[in-house]
Scaffold this active site. Structure first.
Site, PDB file in Angstrom:
ATOM      1  N   TRP A 357      -2.959 -29.844  86.594  1.00 37.96           N
ATOM      2  CA  TRP A 357      -2.209 -28.592  86.436  1.00 37.96           C
ATOM      3  C   TRP A 357      -0.942 -28.842  85.619  1.00 37.96           C
ATOM      4  O   TRP A 357      -0.318 -27.908  85.118  1.00 37.96           O
ATOM      5  CB  TRP A 357      -1.857 -27.986  87.805  1.00 37.96           C
ATOM      6  CG  TRP A 357      -0.781 -28.736  88.572  1.00 37.96           C
ATOM      7  CD1 TRP A 357      -0.813 -30.042  88.949  1.00 37.96           C
ATOM      8  CD2 TRP A 357       0.486 -28.225  89.012  1.00 37.96           C
ATOM      9  NE1 TRP A 357       0.348 -30.376  89.609  1.00 37.96           N
ATOM     10  CE2 TRP A 357       1.169 -29.269  89.670  1.00 37.96           C
ATOM     11  CE3 TRP A 357       1.108 -26.987  88.917  1.00 37.96           C
ATOM     12  CZ2 TRP A 357       2.440 -29.128  90.231  1.00 37.96           C
ATOM     13  CZ3 TRP A 357       2.375 -26.838  89.486  1.00 37.96           C
ATOM     14  CH2 TRP A 357       3.025 -27.901  90.133  1.00 37.96           C
ATOM     15  N   ASP A 358      -0.590 -30.107  85.439  1.00 40.67           N
ATOM     16  CA  ASP A 358       0.573 -30.488  84.634  1.00 40.67           C
ATOM     17  C   ASP A 358       0.543 -29.801  83.256  1.00 40.67           C
ATOM     18  O   ASP A 358       1.567 -29.405  82.716  1.00 40.67           O
ATOM     19  CB  ASP A 358       0.591 -32.008  84.377  1.00 40.67           C
ATOM     20  CG  ASP A 358       0.487 -32.848  85.632  1.00 40.67           C
ATOM     21  OD1 ASP A 358      -0.056 -32.347  86.626  1.00 40.67           O
ATOM     22  OD2 ASP A 358       0.929 -34.003  85.619  1.00 40.67           O
ATOM     23  N   GLU A 486       3.059 -32.535  97.803  1.00 38.39           N
ATOM     24  CA  GLU A 486       1.903 -33.211  98.405  1.00 38.39           C
ATOM     25  C   GLU A 486       2.273 -33.990  99.661  1.00 38.39           C
ATOM     26  O   GLU A 486       1.425 -34.665 100.247  1.00 38.39           O
ATOM     27  CB  GLU A 486       1.249 -34.136  97.364  1.00 38.39           C
ATOM     28  CG  GLU A 486       0.590 -33.357  96.235  1.00 38.39           C
ATOM     29  CD  GLU A 486       0.048 -34.246  95.120  1.00 38.39           C
ATOM     30  OE1 GLU A 486       0.450 -35.422  95.052  1.00 38.39           O
ATOM     31  OE2 GLU A 486      -0.769 -33.749  94.324  1.00 38.39           O
ATOM     32  N   LYS A 598       8.225 -33.808  98.150  1.00 34.45           N
ATOM     33  CA  LYS A 598       7.930 -34.711  97.025  1.00 34.45           C
ATOM     34  C   LYS A 598       8.428 -34.124  95.697  1.00 34.45           C
ATOM     35  O   LYS A 598       8.982 -34.831  94.865  1.00 34.45           O
ATOM     36  CB  LYS A 598       6.414 -34.929  96.958  1.00 34.45           C
ATOM     37  CG  LYS A 598       5.978 -35.879  95.867  1.00 34.45           C
ATOM     38  CD  LYS A 598       4.461 -36.030  95.843  1.00 34.45           C
ATOM     39  CE  LYS A 598       4.018 -37.019  94.778  1.00 34.45           C
ATOM     40  NZ  LYS A 598       2.574 -37.015  94.556  1.00 34.45           N
ATOM     41  N   GLN A 599       8.198 -32.842  95.507  1.00 35.63           N
ATOM     42  CA  GLN A 599       8.541 -32.221  94.217  1.00 35.63           C
ATOM     43  C   GLN A 599       8.703 -30.727  94.435  1.00 35.63           C
ATOM     44  O   GLN A 599       8.340 -30.215  95.498  1.00 35.63           O
ATOM     45  CB  GLN A 599       7.434 -32.492  93.211  1.00 35.63           C
ATOM     46  CG  GLN A 599       6.110 -31.805  93.531  1.00 35.63           C
ATOM     47  CD  GLN A 599       4.940 -32.434  92.808  1.00 35.63           C
ATOM     48  OE1 GLN A 599       4.318 -33.356  93.333  1.00 35.63           O
ATOM     49  NE2 GLN A 599       4.617 -31.946  91.633  1.00 35.63           N
TER      50      GLN A 599
END
Ligand code: BGC
Length: 768
Positions: A357-358, A486, A598-599
């Site tokens: 998906w990046d 995640e 995480k992000q």
């Protein structure tokens, strides 16, 4: 974080040979041309720790899945970016001992990746038995002739006469370090020497039938004058080589030019590979090293002309952004719609697959603004071509519509961790969002008629079948997902996922109306082909209206997922340094129970849907979620940087910018040895242009609201917007916009509209 390279605006310089960190430097010195690329390995033999890596875009291997406990629905394979024929090798013998930097005594080592002109240069002096020999090497992967690599290897004895043997070779006996079962992925098909004298090697993947032919030949020069030579040709399984001996007097230089072409059956029929490879090689050798190099540099000039970013007053920041732009251009050039942008590009093996998906959430923004419209369009068409696989994928899971894979090479899912493969369904939303983003940026609404509407409809069908209705909540819910963060698995109602799903359903309905308005005939064909009706759209509308969005009442912010607030909320700053990164020090279950993020997750949504939330709302969300974030995905700092810049958190924005732009240069995450973080490099570009530049597109207009970090004197960047090339220069005193090319445009700066035209009104300057 490490101090590995010298700070320079255009160069990545290594001044000391450093065996310990050799793999990191190999990653950092990676080069490519969108068609092939390689790590910064040495040409001569090296017996120390090294990952020799050459990669060809789109050539991969479906390595048999390896998991501890098989779950129904897992894909059979995990695609491997395939390490292929080692192209650059030149063994060197000096008076019969082999040159090997691991064993020789080295002086004055210098290596440079020149980003402006796209080459690597190396020089060093080695001493052996009181003899000193100087070596100078230059290499480029041609941006002009995409199948060509050229190397020039100079040897000069400094203290005594010398016998030099050059043995340039091609080596197909290559393994992927990350092979699941230690398998070799290649077979030899042919090897030998063409009538013209060049050596060739054709190898074939053991599965999928990819064929790659590499062909090489050499020229020899003494003190700059070309010399005839006799070469000793030999070949062995998976190996072809030539050998040239030269006797050199002190202070005289022997130069070997090695030319390599690489062709594959992705573009040329199998039968013609050897002929084609040799034709390209012969014509390139006729052109000669210097002219090939010049044409290559001219291509890089053109790339920088459209995409350079200049920072005044902060060399570290300057080097960082250029490195990211350089590597993105080495990885993807948008000429082939079957290709995409792998998280490691051509710099390593980790992360099977080329597409995450990046691409849609991050990379597309870079290409939208720095390359012709066609390039971003290719990225969308790539997914269009994979629609049938995505439909099959949804069907396998018992769902309707299309679920795009989390990781793919050809459209099939090739990732097999259940929480990612089955649960990280937010990727489907990013694919829809990229279509919206592309249309918003380019205004190319025809794309919707041709391709976009169909993809959106199938993705919406997936969402409509994936939600369930909760009677207790009287709302639609999405259960058992993993969001972008995640470090949470199998959660219910991840806000970001629910938001994307609801938005996507609504947007698809708008697109259907738009298609009808633009082209009634196209609408009727689409309606009949995909057989959607008012009933189906009514359901979508109901879901979009009644989606559950977890909410934290007392804080007035969205909750990352149901139950997140039951966790013990402590900031990431309370974590002991030795526990970081937690993914290398904590058990997985401890991570899952922790509040650490995480992000960007909720904040990813705040960025995507920025127009829907006020600054005050964004601030509340940022202030709560960012302190919990450990930024252990390379994709994390950039989104936070953009929001921090928008919220006026200058120091935070600057820190996060340095972190994203120098992630690999300074090895922030201690993993650059595996390869570079290519997709997050597009995030770096976003932090600059969307963050500091404040670029947004609203109502078909380019909007800017620039800010400037206090330690900078100024900065400028260029973007393409609807066939206009615009340069934006910012200092603390002024903002200057210049139309470099194109008919002109209306532009909004801090909410005021300005007009640039190509007759007289090409520049405007306002006070900052
Ligand atoms: C991130 C994902 C990303 C992947 C590839 C992971 O670490 O969490 O969001 O898609 O890396 O870059």
């Amino acid at each position: 974080m490490k101090d590995l390279i010298c700070i320079d605006e255009w160069k990545i310089i290594q001044k000391n040979f450093d065996k310990e960190n050799n793999r990191i430097y190999e990653s950092l010195m990676s080069t490519g041309n969108g068609y092939m690329g390689m790590r910064g390995n040495f040409e001569e033999s090296y017996s120390g720790d090294s990952l020799r890596g050459s990669y060809v875009a789109g050539i991969y291997y479906p390595d048999k899945t390896r998991v501890g406990w098989w779950k129904n629905g897992y894909p059979d394979y995990f695609a491997k970016v395939l390490n292929s024929t080692y192209l650059i090798g030149i063994k060197i013998f000096l008076n019969d001992f082999e040159l090997d930097l691991n064993t020789c005594t080295i002086k004055d080592f210098y290596r440079e990746l020149n980003m402006k002109e796209g080459y690597i240069k190396r020089s060093f002096i080695i001493s052996k038995d009181n003899n000193e020999v100087k070596c100078d090497v230059i290499r480029f992967v041609s941006m002009d002739i995409k199948d060509m690599i050229c190397i020039k290897y100079d040897i000069t004895p400094l203290s005594d006469d010398l016998k030099v043997s050059f043995i340039p070779y091609l080596d197909g006996d290559v393994r992927n370090e990350d092979s699941n079962y230690d398998e070799i992925f290649w077979n030899e098909i042919a090897r030998g020497f063409n009538d013209s004298g060049s050596a060739y090697l054709t190898v074939q993947t053991k599965k999928l039938d990819f064929f790659v032919t590499s062909t090489m030949d050499i020229k020899l020069f003494l003190d700059g004058h070309q010399r005839e030579f006799n070469s000793d040709d030999s070949s062995d399984y998976m190996h072809v080589s030539k050998k040239v001996d030269v006797n050199l007097n002190k202070d005289h230089t022997a130069s070997l030019e090695k030319y390599v072409s690489l062709v594959s059956n992705r573009y040329t029929s199998k039968e013609d590979l050897i002929t084609k490879g040799n034709e390209i090689l012969i014509s390139s050798m006729e052109t000669g090293f210097d002219s090939l190099f010049l044409n290559h540099k001219n291509k890089w000039d053109e790339i920088w002309e459209d995409s350079d970013i200049i920072v005044e007053g902060d060399l570290k920041a300057q080097q960082g952004i250029r490195y990211n732009i350089f590597q993105l251009n080495c990885t993807y050039t948008g000429e082939d719609e079957r290709l995409n942008i792998g998280p490691k590009g051509f710099s390593g093996e980790k992360y099977g697959g080329a597409t995450y998906w990046d691409t849609e959430a991050y990379c597309i923004n870079f290409y939208l603004s720095t390359a012709p419209e066609k390039v971003a369009r290719q990225l969308l068409i790539y997914r269009y071509r994979h629609l049938n696989y995505a439909k099959e994928n949804a069907k396998k899971l018992g769902l309707k519509g299309a679920l795009y894979p989390m990781v793919t090479m050809n459209g099939e899912e090739c990732h097999n961790e259940w929480e990612i493969t089955f649960e990280e369904i937010h990727r489907n939303g990013a694919i829809a969002y990229a279509i919206f983003n592309y249309i918003r940026y380019t205004g190319d609404k025809n794309y919707l008629i041709e391709y976009g509407a169909e993809v959106l409809i199938e993705i919406s069908r997936f969402w409509a079948s994936r939600v369930s209705f909760s009677k207790r909540k009287n709302k639609y819910v999405i259960l058992g997902v993993t969001g972008p963060n995640e470090y949470e698995n199998n959660v219910n109602n991840n806000w970001y996922t629910n938001k994307l799903a609801a938005w996507c359903l609504k947007y698809t309905m708008e697109v259907i109306d738009l298609v009808k308005e633009m082209d009634e005939n196209a609408y009727n064909i689409l309606k009949e082909r995909l057989s959607f009706d008012d009933e189906e759209l009514k359901v979508w509308s109901d879901i979009a209206l009644h989606m559950h969005f977890p909410w934290i009442d007392d804080l007035g912010i969205f909750e990352q997922q149901d139950g997140f607030m039951d966790k013990e909320i402590v900031p990431a700053s309370s974590l002991p340094k030795e526990d970081l990164p937690i993914n290398q020090h904590w058990s997985w279950d401890r991570i899952l129970r922790s509040p650490f993020i995480k992000q960007a997750d909720v904040l990813q949504g705040m960025y995507f849907f920025g127009d829907e939330y006020s600054i005050c709302e964004k601030k509340k969300h940022f202030d709560f979620y960012e302190p919990l974030t450990v930024h252990e995905s390379s994709l994390s700092p950039c989104v936070h940087c953009i929001l921090a810049a928008e919220l006026g958190y200058e120091e935070k924005a600057y820190d996060l910018y340095l972190r994203t732009s120098r992630l690999d240069l300074d090895d922030y995450n201690n993993d650059t040895s595996d390869g570079l973080h290519i997709t997050s490099m597009a995030g770096t570009w976003m932090s600059f242009v969307h963050g500091f530049g404040g670029l947004r597109v609203k109502n078909d207009l380019l909007n800017l609201s620039p800010m400037i970090p206090s330690n900078w004197i100024g900065y400028s960047f260029r973007i393409m917007f609807r066939n206009n090339l615009v340069k934006i220069s910012v200092t603390k005193e002024s903002i200057e916009i210049e139309l470099l090319n194109g008919k002109g445009l209306k532009i909004v700066i801090f909410q005021s509209e300005y007009i640039l035209t190509n007759n007289g009104n090409t520049k405007l300057r306002i006070k900052n």
